[in-house]
Write a protein that holds these residues in place. Structure first.
Motif, short mmCIF file in Angstrom:
data_model
loop_
_atom_site.label_atom_id
_atom_site.label_comp_id
_atom_site.label_asym_id
_atom_site.label_seq_id
_atom_site.Cartn_x
_atom_site.Cartn_y
_atom_site.Cartn_z
N ARG A 20 -0.89 14.58 12.37
CA ARG A 20 -0.43 14.43 10.98
C ARG A 20 -0.18 15.78 10.30
O ARG A 20 -0.76 16.11 9.30
CB ARG A 20 -1.42 13.59 10.16
CG ARG A 20 -1.87 12.31 10.79
CD ARG A 20 -0.77 11.29 11.03
NE ARG A 20 -0.19 10.72 9.85
CZ ARG A 20 -0.68 9.67 9.19
NH1 ARG A 20 -1.79 9.14 9.58
NH2 ARG A 20 -0.07 9.19 8.13
N ASP A 68 4.04 0.95 12.09
CA ASP A 68 2.83 0.31 11.56
C ASP A 68 2.65 -1.11 12.08
O ASP A 68 1.58 -1.69 11.91
CB ASP A 68 2.85 0.29 10.03
CG ASP A 68 2.77 1.68 9.47
OD1 ASP A 68 3.07 1.86 8.28
OD2 ASP A 68 2.44 2.61 10.23
N ARG A 114 -4.31 -0.01 11.50
CA ARG A 114 -3.43 -1.00 12.15
C ARG A 114 -3.98 -1.42 13.52
O ARG A 114 -3.78 -2.54 13.96
CB ARG A 114 -2.00 -0.47 12.28
CG ARG A 114 -1.40 0.04 11.00
CD ARG A 114 -1.31 -1.02 9.89
NE ARG A 114 -0.79 -0.43 8.64
CZ ARG A 114 -0.68 -1.08 7.51
NH1 ARG A 114 -1.04 -2.33 7.44
NH2 ARG A 114 -0.22 -0.49 6.42
N SER A 157 10.78 12.30 7.59
CA SER A 157 9.37 12.07 7.22
C SER A 157 9.29 11.34 5.88
O SER A 157 9.86 11.78 4.89
CB SER A 157 8.66 13.43 7.10
OG SER A 157 7.55 13.34 6.25
N VAL A 158 8.54 10.23 5.88
CA VAL A 158 8.36 9.45 4.64
C VAL A 158 7.65 10.31 3.60
O VAL A 158 8.13 10.47 2.47
CB VAL A 158 7.55 8.16 4.94
CG1 VAL A 158 7.15 7.45 3.65
CG2 VAL A 158 8.34 7.23 5.86
N GLY A 159 6.53 10.90 3.97
CA GLY A 159 5.73 11.68 3.00
C GLY A 159 6.46 12.89 2.50
O GLY A 159 6.41 13.21 1.31
N ASP A 217 3.87 20.38 7.90
CA ASP A 217 4.81 21.52 7.92
C ASP A 217 6.11 21.20 7.19
O ASP A 217 6.66 22.04 6.47
CB ASP A 217 5.10 21.94 9.36
CG ASP A 217 5.61 20.79 10.21
OD1 ASP A 217 4.96 19.72 10.22
OD2 ASP A 217 6.67 20.93 10.83
N LEU A 218 6.60 19.97 7.31
CA LEU A 218 7.87 19.63 6.65
C LEU A 218 7.70 19.62 5.12
O LEU A 218 8.58 20.02 4.37
CB LEU A 218 8.38 18.27 7.14
CG LEU A 218 8.67 18.17 8.64
CD1 LEU A 218 9.11 16.75 9.01
CD2 LEU A 218 9.72 19.18 9.06
N LYS A 238 0.86 -1.20 0.00
CA LYS A 238 0.00 0.00 0.00
C LYS A 238 0.89 1.25 0.00
O LYS A 238 0.71 2.16 -0.79
CB LYS A 238 -0.87 0.02 1.24
CG LYS A 238 -1.55 1.35 1.52
CD LYS A 238 -2.48 1.35 2.71
CE LYS A 238 -1.80 1.62 4.00
NZ LYS A 238 -1.54 3.06 4.29
N ILE A 285 6.89 7.35 17.05
CA ILE A 285 6.62 8.06 15.79
C ILE A 285 5.32 8.86 15.84
O ILE A 285 5.31 10.04 15.51
CB ILE A 285 6.57 7.06 14.60
CG1 ILE A 285 7.83 6.19 14.57
CG2 ILE A 285 6.35 7.80 13.29
CD1 ILE A 285 9.12 6.94 14.30
C1 EPZ Z 1 3.90 7.12 6.15
O1 EPZ Z 1 3.07 8.14 6.69
C2 EPZ Z 1 3.01 5.88 6.06
N1 EPZ Z 1 1.89 6.15 5.17
C3 EPZ Z 1 2.49 5.52 7.45
O2 EPZ Z 1 1.73 4.33 7.33
C4 EPZ Z 1 3.71 5.24 8.36
O3 EPZ Z 1 3.24 4.97 9.65
C5 EPZ Z 1 4.62 6.48 8.37
O4 EPZ Z 1 5.01 6.83 7.02
C6 EPZ Z 1 5.88 6.24 9.19
O5 EPZ Z 1 6.57 5.14 8.67
C7 EPZ Z 1 2.09 6.08 3.83
O6 EPZ Z 1 3.19 5.82 3.36
C8 EPZ Z 1 0.89 6.31 2.97
P1 EPZ Z 1 5.78 10.58 8.32
P2 EPZ Z 1 3.60 9.68 6.73
O7 EPZ Z 1 5.66 11.82 7.52
O8 EPZ Z 1 4.36 9.96 5.51
C9 EPZ Z 1 5.55 13.83 11.75
C10 EPZ Z 1 -0.15 2.94 7.63
O9 EPZ Z 1 -0.70 2.46 8.63
N2 EPZ Z 1 5.49 14.81 10.66
O10 EPZ Z 1 7.03 9.77 8.26
O11 EPZ Z 1 2.45 10.55 7.07
C11 EPZ Z 1 4.24 13.04 11.84
O12 EPZ Z 1 3.29 13.77 12.60
C12 EPZ Z 1 0.32 4.38 7.65
O13 EPZ Z 1 0.06 2.32 6.56
C13 EPZ Z 1 5.57 16.17 10.97
O14 EPZ Z 1 5.69 16.55 12.13
O15 EPZ Z 1 4.58 9.60 7.99
C14 EPZ Z 1 4.66 11.77 12.52
O16 EPZ Z 1 4.71 11.99 13.92
C15 EPZ Z 1 0.04 5.07 8.98
N3 EPZ Z 1 5.49 17.08 9.96
C16 EPZ Z 1 6.09 11.55 12.00
O17 EPZ Z 1 6.52 12.81 11.46
C17 EPZ Z 1 5.34 16.70 8.64
O18 EPZ Z 1 5.31 17.58 7.76
C18 EPZ Z 1 6.17 10.50 10.90
O19 EPZ Z 1 5.40 10.95 9.84
C19 EPZ Z 1 5.26 15.32 8.35
C20 EPZ Z 1 5.33 14.39 9.37
#
Ligand code: EPZ
Length: 418
Positions: A121, A304, A370, A162-164, A124-125, A22, A326
């Motif tokens: 979620r 996850d 999850r 951050s992954v996204g 900002d990054l 996914k 996380i």
């Molecule tokens: C991805 O989410 C995954 N989703 C998540 O899987 C996964 O849990 C997460 O990465 C961590 O591995 C997809 O890939 C679609 P992050 P993402 O940006 O990109 C903070 C699942 O169950 N943050 O790495 O949203 C955030 O709040 C899902 O399949 C900021 O502060 O994760 C979090 O605490 C759930 N500012 C941490 O970073 C930002 O601009 C990790 O977020 C972005 C994130």
């Protein structure tokens, strides 16, 4: 309203084929917007979240056709640059479309995705990174407008891997001017899959899987066919399902090295695993041992898998301590487990799990994707018949979960209505 009805107490035995990832599919589907042409994707899991992404692509002017296991996306006439607010709110991960739309149209409009079931979620990054790429951002009443003449290059150091945000920078910079470098980049395998897809299209990206990624902007991309990587979280979920039921299962069509932290913890808990490159066989003990774990960015233990592992530990010999580093609100499923007899205390980031011998059936409600999977595992080992409501959360991320569990000997069915 859909519910699972699960009769617990059956040891899971047999083989399960793992679906496409996914979390690799979603950014790759977004990336098809970058090429004004045809992208053919294989091994995309048929789940709610991928269907939502296809709906958004259609609203942007793409055509999406499914023929057997192949998805054919034609984005040659996709002039749209606005992500519909309703769809954005339903699926916050659609925020990676912003980077792809900006890469193509140099403008994008979308709304704040809003919090979800596991935390605030924020993005900002993502927005700070877009600004470093020379993108002008204006916001009003939750709506964000982005525009630029060209996508500049920049050196972007992420406060958090951050992954996204890593994915959005890669998508926005693929057709940018010059070379962008991301430091403290996320290292997840899904980032490597996105890099491989983009490079197959003609991009020039290197370093994915490490914390430094380099994107050399190119002028043109080409049509592409691509096979999505297997889902390491689905794989880990089935391993834990085998472990909690004291069973013996084999998972196939995987990349075992993606599962290293999960394999290590399952072995520490007393399971024996025969690990091959693309499959793993697990033999569970009668009762697993308590283990401690902390969730961390990849290659640490994946967040996850936290809830599913907490479920496994509710029947362990001894007391386990799990720390969620996380997301700030990823224990919402715990009260539902307690209704089934689990002994868990949550103190801030930590969950203290006192293993019990008996888990009993109850009526419970899924709180998130999850967390819902955690309830399924608990129901598999509970004495009696458990009803899990709100399974639409679970259907977001697990393809044919009931069919796959039935094949392993579970007694599970889906019930419509209240
Ligand atoms: C991805 O989410 C995954 N989703 C998540 O899987 C996964 O849990 C997460 O990465 C961590 O591995 C997809 O890939 C679609 P992050 P993402 O940006 O990109 C903070 C699942 O169950 N943050 O790495 O949203 C955030 O709040 C899902 O399949 C900021 O502060 O994760 C979090 O605490 C759930 N500012 C941490 O970073 C930002 O601009 C990790 O977020 C972005 C994130």
């Amino acid at each position: 309203m859909l519910s699972y009805i699960i009769e617990g107490g059956k040891k899971l035995e047999g083989e399960v084929h793992i679906s496409g990832s996914k979390n690799a599919s979603l950014p790759i589907i977004a990336a098809t917007m970058l090429n004004k042409g045809i992208s053919k994707l294989y091994n995309v899991p048929e789940i709610h979240d991928t269907k939502m992404m296809f709906e958004i692509l259609k609203k942007l002017g793409c055509t999406v056709k499914k023929n057997n296991k192949k998805i054919i996306i034609d984005s040659s006439k996709a002039e749209g640059y606005k992500i519909p607010e309703e769809l954005m709110r339903q699926m916050r991960s659609s925020v990676v479309l912003a980077g792809a739309i900006l890469g193509r149209h140099k403008k994008a409009e979308f709304s704040y995705p809003g919090g979800c079931d596991i935390g605030a979620r924020p993005i900002d990054l993502h927005l700070k990174s877009f600004e470093k790429l020379g993108i002008l951002i204006s916001e009003n009443y939750g709506n964000i407008s982005c525009k630029c003449d060209t996508i500049d290059n920049a050196k972007i150091d992420l406060d958090f891997p951050s992954v996204g945000a890593t994915e959005n920078i890669m998508l926005a910079s693929t057709l940018g001017e010059g070379t962008t470098i991301i430091t403290n980049a996320a290292r997840e395998p899904e980032i490597i899959d996105l890099q491989n897809f983009l490079n197959r299209m003609g991009a020039q990206i290197s370093g994915a899987g490490t914390n430094i990624i380099q994107i050399k902007g190119v002028k043109k991309l080409k049509d592409v066919s691509y096979n999505i990587m297997p889902d390491r979280i689905e794989a880990g979920t089935y391993l834990c399902a085998g472990a909690i039921t004291g069973g013996k299962i084999k998972i196939t069509n995987i990349v075992s090295e993606h599962l290293t932290p999960i394999i290590n913890k399952l072995e520490e808990a007393g399971c024996s695993l025969n690990v091959q490159k693309d499959n793993i066989e697990l033999i569970a003990p009668k009762r697993v041992k308590a283990v401690d774990l902390k969730t961390m960015p990849y290659p640490g233990f994946p967040t996850d898998m936290q809830s599913v592992f907490v479920s496994l530990l509710t029947t362990a010999k001894g007391t386990s301590i799990v720390v969620e580093n996380i997301f700030e609100n990823r224990y919402k499923f715990v009260p539902e487990l307690s209704r089934m007899g689990a002994k868990i205390t949550v103190e801030g980031k930590a969950a203290i799990i006192k293993g019990v011998r008996k888990i009993h059936a109850a009526n419970v409600k899924a709180t998130d994707l999850r967390g819902g999977a955690a309830l399924v595992l608990e129901a598999l080992v509970a004495k009696g018949e458990t009803k899990i409501e709100n399974i639409q959360y679970i259907l977001r991320g697990y393809e044919k979960l009931d069919d796959k569990l039935k094949k392993l000997g579970a007694k599970i069915s889906i019930k419509e209505g209240e």
